[in-house]
Scaffold this motif. Structure first.
Motif, short mmCIF file in Angstrom:
data_model
loop_
_atom_site.label_atom_id
_atom_site.label_comp_id
_atom_site.label_asym_id
_atom_site.label_seq_id
_atom_site.Cartn_x
_atom_site.Cartn_y
_atom_site.Cartn_z
N ASP A 1 13.62 4.16 -6.24
CA ASP A 1 13.50 4.74 -4.81
C ASP A 1 11.95 4.98 -4.52
N SER A 2 11.66 5.06 -3.13
CA SER A 2 10.19 5.36 -2.86
C SER A 2 9.24 4.31 -3.35
N VAL A 3 9.70 3.20 -3.23
CA VAL A 3 8.82 1.86 -3.81
C VAL A 3 8.06 1.31 -2.58
N PRO A 4 6.82 1.42 -2.30
CA PRO A 4 6.19 0.52 -1.41
C PRO A 4 6.18 -0.75 -1.24
N ILE A 5 7.20 -1.42 -0.84
CA ILE A 5 7.57 -2.91 -0.78
C ILE A 5 6.77 -3.44 0.49
N THR A 6 6.23 -4.60 0.07
CA THR A 6 5.37 -5.42 0.67
C THR A 6 5.85 -5.61 2.36
N ARG A 7 5.04 -5.60 3.15
CA ARG A 7 5.55 -6.20 4.53
C ARG A 7 5.04 -7.57 4.89
N SER A 8 4.80 -8.33 4.12
CA SER A 8 4.41 -9.57 4.28
C SER A 8 5.60 -10.47 4.81
N VAL A 9 5.22 -11.42 5.66
CA VAL A 9 6.17 -12.27 6.52
C VAL A 9 6.17 -13.56 5.50
N HIS A 10 5.69 -13.49 4.61
CA HIS A 10 5.83 -15.01 3.62
C HIS A 10 7.27 -15.04 3.19
N ASP A 11 7.67 -16.27 3.24
CA ASP A 11 9.16 -16.43 2.71
C ASP A 11 9.44 -16.62 1.31
N ASN A 12 9.06 -15.41 0.51
CA ASN A 12 9.17 -15.56 -1.02
C ASN A 12 10.33 -14.53 -1.52
N HIS A 13 10.61 -14.48 -2.65
CA HIS A 13 11.27 -13.21 -3.27
C HIS A 13 10.62 -12.20 -3.39
N PHE A 14 9.22 -12.00 -3.60
CA PHE A 14 8.60 -10.87 -3.89
C PHE A 14 9.06 -9.92 -4.83
N CYS A 15 9.71 -10.48 -5.95
CA CYS A 15 10.30 -9.55 -6.92
C CYS A 15 10.50 -10.63 -8.22
N ALA A 16 10.08 -10.14 -9.29
CA ALA A 16 10.44 -10.72 -10.42
C ALA A 16 11.18 -9.92 -11.65
N VAL A 17 12.07 -10.29 -12.38
CA VAL A 17 12.70 -9.22 -13.31
C VAL A 17 12.93 -9.90 -14.60
N ASN A 18 12.70 -9.17 -15.75
CA ASN A 18 13.03 -9.60 -17.05
C ASN A 18 14.00 -8.38 -17.81
N PRO A 19 14.44 -8.58 -18.84
CA PRO A 19 14.95 -7.51 -19.66
C PRO A 19 14.18 -6.18 -19.74
N HIS A 20 12.94 -6.32 -19.72
CA HIS A 20 11.86 -5.04 -19.66
C HIS A 20 11.37 -4.45 -18.74
N PHE A 21 10.94 -5.14 -17.44
CA PHE A 21 10.41 -4.91 -16.39
C PHE A 21 10.96 -5.65 -15.14
N ILE A 22 10.73 -4.75 -14.03
CA ILE A 22 10.83 -5.19 -12.84
C ILE A 22 9.41 -5.30 -11.99
N ALA A 23 9.00 -6.25 -11.53
CA ALA A 23 7.80 -6.43 -10.82
C ALA A 23 8.03 -6.61 -9.30
N VAL A 24 7.37 -5.95 -8.83
CA VAL A 24 7.70 -6.12 -7.03
C VAL A 24 6.22 -5.94 -6.56
N VAL A 25 5.95 -7.16 -5.29
CA VAL A 25 4.74 -7.04 -4.57
C VAL A 25 4.87 -6.02 -3.54
N THR A 26 3.57 -5.30 -3.58
CA THR A 26 3.60 -3.74 -2.85
C THR A 26 2.43 -4.09 -1.81
N GLU A 27 2.41 -3.08 -1.00
CA GLU A 27 1.42 -2.81 -0.07
C GLU A 27 0.31 -2.07 -0.54
N CYS A 28 -1.03 -2.75 -0.41
CA CYS A 28 -2.20 -2.24 -1.17
C CYS A 28 -3.24 -2.38 0.12
N ALA A 29 -4.37 -1.31 0.17
CA ALA A 29 -5.36 -1.46 0.99
C ALA A 29 -6.67 -2.26 -0.01
N GLY A 30 -7.25 -3.09 0.85
CA GLY A 30 -8.58 -3.41 0.35
C GLY A 30 -8.12 -4.69 -1.03
#
Length: 507
Positions: free
Chosen positions: A27-56
């Motif tokens: 919960d409360s994950v700042p998920i990217t608002r990019s309009v690119h048609d990608n998955h924006f998320c990658a998972v393995n048995p240890h971690f979940i990686a998600v593209v986020t909003e970031c200034a600069g």
């Protein structure tokens, strides 16, 4: 939407989607608002990686899989790109190495520490600068160590593609690469020589995503039809002149992401902006695409991640797991696809040997022309890795392959990391905490889309579907009348209590 009245016996006919409970979501994950048609998320048995909003600049989050619940607003990020991050992919042979690509025209390889990040990670392991414009896709080779493919917007290498590559997919042993381009054509390419072996010139289907279907010698693409309906098409990889099958889905506009499970021959279709996930069983006989059912939800997905098979919970008969990005709620929701079984023992028939975390080739062996299938492993708890199962050699699709080129075809760079790191074995890795919930419900009634799948199986014909719909409408009407009666009775009871109180006050 097309109807699927034909009944067909299958062990996966009753597969259903089970979302994780709220406390086992992220919960409360700042998920990217990019309009690119990608998955924006990658998972393995240890971690979940998600593209986020970031200034600069661009950044993404790497969250330990067990760290569910509300995310700290100051949670450290992986940042170092000067532009927005467009894609992230975990190394299939090293669960602590991830690649990211960005609008700043670079690709970065990151080493993720085993312990929790205490501050933002800015020190990358490698920076790859083969592109002149933004990089939209990255893809690791499925069997060779340290081989990474990328696709950019620079159109600078060979004349294979005339526009942006929208999708890339390897076959099982990585000897062929399928691409979908913005010119709406599908191509099958020799990734070492950069030679186009097959090209689809069919005008009735405009492809946006393409996928190899395991060892079936087939491709599946998603896109739009001439009438702008969302559509799937199945192709023979040896002949892309005409599709083997086409199926219109609906008139929505979101991109369809296909996912294929070669162990069960199941195809999952996830629409960007949709709340549902359709799934099919793929067969070599006609009709090749056999509709099973769909998981339904009111929350639309911005992107989606998929857990590798070695990270699933086999004790609950879980055969696939999605991680759904819901931007409207800043939520990542795991969804398990489950085969309902009464037995608590290991189900050998739904868990054949699957690709493990060991490469079957070095980068140099693959570049020299060797092909080998993935190293297989059993998902049975406590099992050992199986020996590598080389696939039969791919027969040429057209002309013999040209001499190996040191560069890749148009917009795609081949990136081989020189340091040979030993892959990490994850056989001892436990299933995530939330997955244990399934074990407690093994003996309960299984429900899918509101009905008991053992007592009331899905309808076989359109007539049965309509009858079920009318029965449900009658039941809803009856329940509404019952609620109204209860409300009237409650008001009468309140009035009687009020009168009794007034009488007691007079006394």
């Amino acid at each position: 939407m097309s109807w699927h009245p034909q009944y067909r016996s299958s062990k996966f006919r009753h597969v259903f989607g089970k979302p994780a409970s709220k406390e086992n979501c992220y919960d409360s994950v700042p998920i990217t608002r990019s309009v690119h048609d990608n998955h924006f998320c990658a998972v393995n048995p240890h971690f979940i990686a998600v593209v986020t909003e970031c200034a600069g600049g661009g950044a993404f989050l790497v969250i330990p899989l067990h760290q569910t619940g509300k995310l700290d607003p100051h949670y450290p990020k992986v940042c170092g790109h000067r532009g927005n991050v467009l894609d992230v992919k975990w190394n299939p042979f090293n669960d602590f190495e991830i690649a990211s690509c960005s609008e700043d025209a670079t690709i970065k390889i990151w080493d993720i520490p085993k312990q929790l990040l205490a501050k933002n990670l800015t020190a990358f392991k490698k920076e790859l600068v083969g592109h002149a414009r933004r990089v939209g896709l990255v893809e690791w080779h499925p069997t060779a160590a340290s081989i990474l493919f990328s696709s950019g917007y620079d159109y600078k290498t060979i004349n294979c593609h005339q526009d942006v590559i929208l999708s890339m997919s390897f076959n099982t042993n990585g000897s062929l690469l399928a691409t979908a381009c913005k010119d709406r054509k599908i191509r099958v390419v020799d990734p070492r020589a950069g030679a186009v072996l097959q090209e689809a010139s069919y005008k009735g289907h405009r492809a946006s995503k393409v996928l190899f279907l395991g060892n079936l010698k087939k491709l599946l693409s998603t896109g739009t039809s001439r009438w702008n309906n969302r559509q799937m098409a199945l192709w023979d990889q040896d002949d892309l002149s005409v599709p083997l099958a086409e199926e219109d889905l609906d008139g929505s506009s979101g991109v369809l992401f296909p996912f294929y499970d070669s162990d069960t021959n199941m195809l999952y279709v996830v629409g960007k902006g949709d709340g549902n996930i359709r799934y099919y069983e793929v067969s070599t006989d006609k009709p090749h695409l056999n509709y099973l059912t769909e998981y339904r939800s009111y929350n639309p997905q911005k992107g989606i991640g998929v857990m590798p098979k070695r990270g699933l919970d086999v004790s609950s008969c879980e055969i696939f797991r999605f991680y759904k990005l819901i931007t409207t709620k800043s939520l990542i929701e795991p969804i398990s696809m489950i085969v309902p079984r009464r037995s608590e023992s290991y189900q050998e028939d739904i868990y054949p040997p699957t690709a493990g975390a060991q490469p079957s080739l070095t980068a140099q062996e693959w570049l020299s022309g060797m092909n080998k299938g993935p190293v297989l492993m059993s998902l049975r708890p406590g099992s050992e890795l199986l020996s590598s199962q080389p696939l039969p050699p791919e027969r040429p699709l057209s002309k013999p392959r040209a001499h190996t080129s040191p560069r890749l075809f148009n917009q795609t760079e081949k990136l081989a990391a020189e340091d040979g790191r030993r892959p990490l074995s994850l056989l001892e890795e436990r299933a995530p905490r939330w997955a244990s919930e399934h074990r407690l419900e093994e003996k309960k009634t299984w429900f899918t889309n509101g009905f008991d799948i053992f007592e009331c199986p899905p309808p076989k014909t359109e007539n049965e579907l309509l009858q079920m719909f009318y029965r449900q409408q009658d039941e809803i009407r009856r329940l509404r009348e019952l609620v109204t009666q209860r409300e009237v009775q409650a008001k009468q009871l309140e009035l009687e209590i009020k009168n009794l109180r007034m009488d007691s006050e007079r006394l």
